[in-house]
Design a protein around this motif. Structure first.
Motif, PDB file in Angstrom:
ATOM      1  N   SER A 204     122.730 101.619 -28.311  1.00  0.00           N
ATOM      2  CA  SER A 204     121.469 101.353 -28.991  1.00  0.00           C
ATOM      3  C   SER A 204     121.007  99.949 -28.641  1.00  0.00           C
ATOM      4  CB  SER A 204     121.627 101.489 -30.506  1.00  0.00           C
ATOM      5  OG  SER A 204     122.073 102.778 -30.847  1.00  0.00           O
ATOM      6  N   TYR A 205     119.691  99.750 -28.716  1.00  0.00           N
ATOM      7  CA  TYR A 205     119.091  98.468 -28.321  1.00  0.00           C
ATOM      8  C   TYR A 205     118.151  98.021 -29.432  1.00  0.00           C
ATOM      9  CZ  TYR A 205     116.746  95.067 -25.177  1.00  0.00           C
ATOM     10  OH  TYR A 205     116.240  93.923 -24.582  1.00  0.00           O
ATOM     11  N   ILE A 206     118.323  96.785 -29.889  1.00  0.00           N
ATOM     12  CA  ILE A 206     117.411  96.186 -30.864  1.00  0.00           C
ATOM     13  C   ILE A 206     116.877  94.893 -30.266  1.00  0.00           C
ATOM     14  CG2 ILE A 206     117.153  95.233 -33.184  1.00  0.00           C
ATOM     15  CD1 ILE A 206     119.458  96.990 -34.090  1.00  0.00           C
ATOM     16  N   GLY A 207     115.576  94.780 -30.175  1.00  0.00           N
ATOM     17  CA  GLY A 207     114.958  93.587 -29.611  1.00  0.00           C
ATOM     18  C   GLY A 207     113.943  92.987 -30.555  1.00  0.00           C
ATOM     19  N   HIS A 208     113.784  91.682 -30.464  1.00  0.00           N
ATOM     20  CA  HIS A 208     112.732  90.993 -31.204  1.00  0.00           C
ATOM     21  C   HIS A 208     111.806  90.316 -30.208  1.00  0.00           C
ATOM     22  CE1 HIS A 208     111.023  87.314 -33.211  1.00  0.00           C
ATOM     23  NE2 HIS A 208     110.643  88.248 -34.063  1.00  0.00           N
ATOM     24  N   SER A 209     110.512  90.564 -30.313  1.00  0.00           N
ATOM     25  CA  SER A 209     109.499  89.890 -29.511  1.00  0.00           C
ATOM     26  C   SER A 209     109.772  90.056 -28.012  1.00  0.00           C
ATOM     27  CB  SER A 209     109.434  88.412 -29.908  1.00  0.00           C
ATOM     28  OG  SER A 209     108.313  87.778 -29.363  1.00  0.00           O
ATOM     29  N   MET A 210     110.154  88.985 -27.305  1.00  0.00           N
ATOM     30  CA  MET A 210     110.422  89.084 -25.872  1.00  0.00           C
ATOM     31  C   MET A 210     111.612  89.990 -25.574  1.00  0.00           C
ATOM     32  SD  MET A 210     111.072  86.061 -23.023  1.00  0.00           S
ATOM     33  CE  MET A 210     112.810  85.872 -23.420  1.00  0.00           C
ATOM     34  N   GLY A 211     112.514  90.161 -26.539  1.00  0.00           N
ATOM     35  CA  GLY A 211     113.610  91.102 -26.347  1.00  0.00           C
ATOM     36  C   GLY A 211     113.101  92.517 -26.150  1.00  0.00           C
ATOM     37  N   CYS A 212     111.945  92.830 -26.748  1.00  0.00           N
ATOM     38  CA  CYS A 212     111.299  94.127 -26.532  1.00  0.00           C
ATOM     39  C   CYS A 212     110.583  94.136 -25.184  1.00  0.00           C
ATOM     40  CB  CYS A 212     110.310  94.416 -27.643  1.00  0.00           C
ATOM     41  SG  CYS A 212     111.004  94.339 -29.301  1.00  0.00           S
TER      42      CYS A 212
END
Length: 438
Positions: A204-212
């Motif tokens: 699974s992948y969780i990103g915030h802002s630039m992580g997305c």
């Protein structure tokens, strides 16, 4: 080529940006290079002095520990009583990326290798993986206690990933990257590394802002990797920036070519590293006083996003200052500025007509095909987010190949960094995203 700046406000902003961002090359420390992937593992032992002191509860919540401002990520994890590992991953173009792992929760035992559910967390612009662990009930610890195998990523050029197999950070060539390379080279290498270490077929992948941003680029350019991601959680995704009202976009983006020209001229390579003169000055002399925090002492993360301190414990601000901003390349900030100026689109880095022709086979930068993102995507967004504006989120929803749900945070004042630092983040976000994970 010469550039003229006729706007007085633009001149002032340019001067202010140069003062706040200037970083002498002799600050960079050369580290040993190598191509071998390294891993260091520690249990909850005395490897590091514990950061924990007597727990104080204020209005039903744990007060942040001020000593964590001077500790690194693994020291904070260790001080909170969690096991940790440190891994190095080499991207396809030679950047050495540092990952931190929390394999299981506090007081629990290591689960069998093939039964673990790996979850990877990727921070945003100018951040590092510490953003996932600073809150008393931070997302990384919440996930570990819920039984997940947590991996924390660090983008190239930040505090923990400032290495390369052949280039030195003091060399200009090292900083010739934007979030395009992060998504195209770094994320594929990390996905394959994590799955190799955990023995699973999906993560699974969780990103915030630039992580997305990085994730969507990866899946657009490498669609075969979609099958390796079971769920992607996008917190305040930064894709189209057309409707952004953040100061970084509105006040600096129109002058991005001029700012980059001056930076290149005077040899500035890193954008907002944590060890810059201005950030060191702020960390030394600025406390949690609200007036100072809104004026001279405001952290670049908040000043760039236009965030206020809604629902943030002011005692956490000096700790945030101790780690952020963690630095990136000038080109990364310029790339966001280009997307803002280009309107409602999501395009690759614009090198200019001639260079674009050589790299892309066309004079203008091509757009990323978001329809190729076929992983299960869940978006969480805030109504008061000035960076990832609700209008841009709505545009993104129409472009993704497999959007499963888009969740608006019920707090109408929720902004860009509330996802990471707000005292209500666990109740309003973390507890709601966990049911979407396998």
């Amino acid at each position: 080529m010469t550039y003229k700046i006729t706007n007085t406000c633009g001149c002032f902003l340019l001067m202010l940006t140069l003062i706040c961002n200037y970083q002498c090359s002799d600050v960079f420390v050369t580290q040993p290079n190598g191509t071998a992937v390294t891993a260091h593992t520690w249990e909850r032992t005395g490897n590091f002095r514990s950061a924990r002191e007597k727990r104080l509860y204020v209005q039903g919540r744990t007060r942040p520990n001020p000593k964590e401002a001077s500790l690194n990520t693994v020291q904070i994890i260790n001080g909170r009583g969690y096991p940790f590992e440190t891994h190095s991953v080499i991207s396809y173009d030679g950047y050495v990326l540092e990952l931190h792992r929390i394999p299981y929760g506090k007081g629990k035992k290591m689960a069998p290798k093939f039964s673990r559910r790996p979850v990877f967390l990727q921070h945003g612009l100018m951040g590092s993986d510490n953003v996932w662990i600073l809150l008393p009930d931070a997302l990384a610890f919440t996930l570990a206690d819920a039984g997940y195998d947590v991996w924390l990523g660090n983008a190239r050029g930040n505090t923990y990933s400032r290495r390369h197999v052949s280039l030195d950070p003091s060399q200009e060539e090292y900083w010739n990257f934007s979030f395009d390379e992060m998504g195209n080279y770094d994320i594929p290498a990390i996905i394959n590394f994590v799955l190799s270490k955990t023995g699973g077929r999906q993560m699974s992948y969780i990103g915030h802002s630039m992580g997305c941003t990085m994730f969507f680029i990866c899946m657009s350019l490498h669609p075969e990797l979609n099958e390796k991601i079971d769920v992607m959680i996008a917190l305040a995704p930064a894709v189209s920036m057309a409707k952004s009202t953040a100061p970084l976009m509105v006040k600096q983006a129109p002058f991005a070519p001029q700012i980059k020209f001056v930076f290149d001229l005077i040899g500035v390579r890193a954008y907002q590293p944590v060890d810059s003169f201005w950030n060191n000055l702020r960390k030394q002399y600025c406390g949690p006083h609200l007036f100072l925090r809104y004026s001279l002492c405001q952290n670049t993360l908040f000043s760039s996003s236009g965030d206020d301190y809604h629902s943030i414990d002011l005692n956490l601000l000096p700790i945030i200052d101790g780690h952020n901003p963690a630095g990136t390349s000038v080109n990364t900030a310029v790339h966001y500025a280009q997307n803002y100026i280009a309107g409602q689109t999501f395009q690759r880095f614009d090198f200019g007509r001639q260079e674009n022709l050589l790299r892309y086979g066309q004079t203008t930068p091509p757009t990323y095909d978001l329809s190729k993102v076929t992983s299960n995507v869940f978006i969480f967004w805030g109504q008061n987010d000035k960076v990832s504006a609700p209008q841009d989120i709505a545009w993104l929803e129409t472009k993704l190949g497999n959007l499963r749900n888009s969740i608006m945070i019920e707090d109408p004042l929720w902004n860009h960094f509330s996802f990471l630092f707000a005292t209500d983040a666990k109740r309003l976000v973390y507890d709601k995203l966990i049911p979407f994970l396998p």
